[in-house]
Design a protein around this motif. Structure first.
Motif, PDB file in Angstrom:
ATOM      1  N   ASP A  14     -25.536 -32.159 -10.568  1.00 18.61           N
ATOM      2  CA  ASP A  14     -24.435 -32.736 -10.896  1.00 18.61           C
ATOM      3  C   ASP A  14     -24.323 -34.052 -11.786  1.00 18.61           C
ATOM      4  OD1 ASP A  14     -23.218 -31.145  -8.946  1.00 18.61           O
ATOM      5  OD2 ASP A  14     -23.242 -32.740  -7.294  1.00 18.61           O
ATOM      6  N   LYS A  15     -25.284 -34.693 -11.848  1.00 23.08           N
ATOM      7  CA  LYS A  15     -25.392 -35.844 -12.870  1.00 23.08           C
ATOM      8  C   LYS A  15     -25.349 -35.551 -14.364  1.00 23.08           C
ATOM      9  CE  LYS A  15     -30.523 -35.973 -12.354  1.00 23.08           C
ATOM     10  NZ  LYS A  15     -31.487 -36.864 -11.957  1.00 23.08           N
ATOM     11  N   TYR A  16     -25.668 -34.132 -14.534  1.00 20.73           N
ATOM     12  CA  TYR A  16     -25.664 -33.885 -15.933  1.00 20.73           C
ATOM     13  C   TYR A  16     -24.337 -33.074 -16.263  1.00 20.73           C
ATOM     14  CZ  TYR A  16     -30.637 -33.924 -15.232  1.00 20.73           C
ATOM     15  OH  TYR A  16     -31.933 -34.381 -14.943  1.00 20.73           O
ATOM     16  N   VAL A  17     -23.241 -33.059 -15.343  1.00 18.38           N
ATOM     17  CA  VAL A  17     -22.091 -32.283 -15.601  1.00 18.38           C
ATOM     18  C   VAL A  17     -20.992 -32.846 -16.669  1.00 18.38           C
ATOM     19  CG1 VAL A  17     -20.102 -31.186 -14.509  1.00 18.38           C
ATOM     20  CG2 VAL A  17     -22.343 -31.015 -13.464  1.00 18.38           C
ATOM     21  N   ILE A  18     -20.659 -32.379 -17.466  1.00 17.16           N
ATOM     22  CA  ILE A  18     -19.519 -32.801 -18.218  1.00 17.16           C
ATOM     23  C   ILE A  18     -18.365 -32.330 -18.182  1.00 17.16           C
ATOM     24  CG2 ILE A  18     -21.331 -33.485 -20.198  1.00 17.16           C
ATOM     25  CD1 ILE A  18     -20.410 -30.987 -21.884  1.00 17.16           C
ATOM     26  N   ASP A  19     -18.193 -31.034 -17.510  1.00 22.91           N
ATOM     27  CA  ASP A  19     -16.943 -30.464 -17.215  1.00 22.91           C
ATOM     28  C   ASP A  19     -17.049 -30.219 -15.666  1.00 22.91           C
ATOM     29  OD1 ASP A  19     -14.746 -28.870 -16.760  1.00 22.91           O
ATOM     30  OD2 ASP A  19     -14.604 -28.379 -18.767  1.00 22.91           O
ATOM     31  N   ALA A  20     -16.355 -31.246 -14.893  1.00 27.52           N
ATOM     32  CA  ALA A  20     -16.445 -30.883 -13.437  1.00 27.52           C
ATOM     33  C   ALA A  20     -15.465 -29.853 -12.841  1.00 27.52           C
ATOM     34  CB  ALA A  20     -15.916 -32.258 -12.784  1.00 27.52           C
ATOM     35  N   LYS A  21     -14.425 -29.498 -13.586  1.00 26.16           N
ATOM     36  CA  LYS A  21     -13.541 -28.382 -13.245  1.00 26.16           C
ATOM     37  C   LYS A  21     -14.469 -26.895 -13.237  1.00 26.16           C
ATOM     38  CE  LYS A  21      -9.376 -28.542 -14.580  1.00 26.16           C
ATOM     39  NZ  LYS A  21      -8.092 -28.497 -15.100  1.00 26.16           N
TER      40      LYS A  21
END
Length: 305
Positions: free
Chosen positions: A170-177
């Protein structure tokens, strides 16, 4: 076309050919042709016959669409014009194929019935819908340019710990959608969760000629074929004829990350360890499957592919 003229023409054919034409059940669509001055022409219009305009055969369509010839006979009724060139009329065959009589030997299965190209393409485009059941999301869209290294670390940790919490990513995510779509994607055997989303697409004659369609009939177990269809984000072509109509698909070349690189890197790091190649295969497969989502949910969140 004069009915008497067609009947006269049919009466001159071999019985086997007459039987095949009767199966077509649309003799009114037979276009009579004539050879004159080194050309083939339509008897009624005088239009020159060119192979490009009559470039499909019943055996070819049956093979391409993974159906029986009876299926082709039934579904092409009254939709497609055709010409008949007797296999014993070598000169006409030579003109039609634009080959010397000697070169015709390479055509092992010459068929006398040739379907009108434009009619076949129109029939296909009006008989099948095109769409997607799944979308394979490129992991770079979710994790950025470091996606391969991020996923490699996650994969190695997953192997070493047997089960590793996916939320460490989760901490690497740049597009949560997009990431939420992946996290909430249904398992693949719930195929009802992956309905077809219609995407308009018109086939050309060249498209139809060059496309390699696949069918669930190719698989010993249809569930395996459906899994391949969904995990690859295949293009789906489904007939309009209801629930049990014909479904074809073409594999899409859209991996979520560099799969070959990932396999090689994991293999290097697990060299001289007890882990078998199957463990690596299963890990890369699981990693790939993470990024497959239902097309219906994807297009709801992002209307444009």
């Amino acid at each position: 076309m004069n009915k008497e003229r067609i009947e006269e023409f049919l009466a001159r054919l071999p019985q086997d050919s007459i039987s095949k034409i009767e199966k077509l059940k649309y003799s009114n669509n037979l276009v009579l042709i004539n050879r004159r001055h080194g050309f083939l022409e339509e008897v009624e219009t005088g239009k020159i016959i060119k192979k490009a305009n009559w470039d499909f055969t019943i055996p070819e369509i049956a093979k391409k669409l993974h159906v029986s010839r009876t299926w082709v006979y039934t579904n092409l009724q009254s939709n497609v014009r055709y010409i008949y060139i007797n296999n014993f009329d070598i000169e006409s065959l030579s003109i039609f194929y634009e080959k010397s009589i000697g070169e015709l030997r390479q055509y092992r299965e010459l068929t006398p019935i040739h379907l009108n190209t434009e009619d076949v393409v129109r029939w296909f485009n009006t008989s099948f819908i095109h769409g997607k059941r799944s979308i394979v999301i490129n992991s770079q869209r979710i994790f950025g340019n470091d996606n391969d290294q991020i996923l490699l670390t996650y994969a190695l940790n997953s192997i070493n710990h047997f089960r590793f919490d996916i939320h460490v990513l989760d901490k690497y995510v740049i597009d949560a959608k997009l990431w939420n779509l992946c996290l909430n994607a249904p398992v693949f055997h719930h195929t009802s969760k992956y309905p077809i989303v219609k995407i308009p697409k018109t086939m050309t004659a060249q498209d139809l000629k060059s496309t390699t369609f696949h069918s669930l009939n190719e698989y010993k177990y249809a569930a395996n074929g459906m899994r391949d269809l969904i995990t690859s984000g295949s293009d789906v072509y489904k007939g309009y004829n209801g629930k049990n109509s014909k479904m074809l698909f073409t594999f899409s070349d859209n991996d979520p990350f560099d799969i070959n690189w990932m396999y090689q890197e994991i293999s290097k790091r697990l060299k001289n360890t007890p882990y078998s190649p199957k463990v690596i295969d299963d890990t890369v497969t699981a990693l790939t499957d993470m990024f497959v989502v239902p097309a219906a949910k994807y297009f709801k969140e992002l209307p444009i592919l």
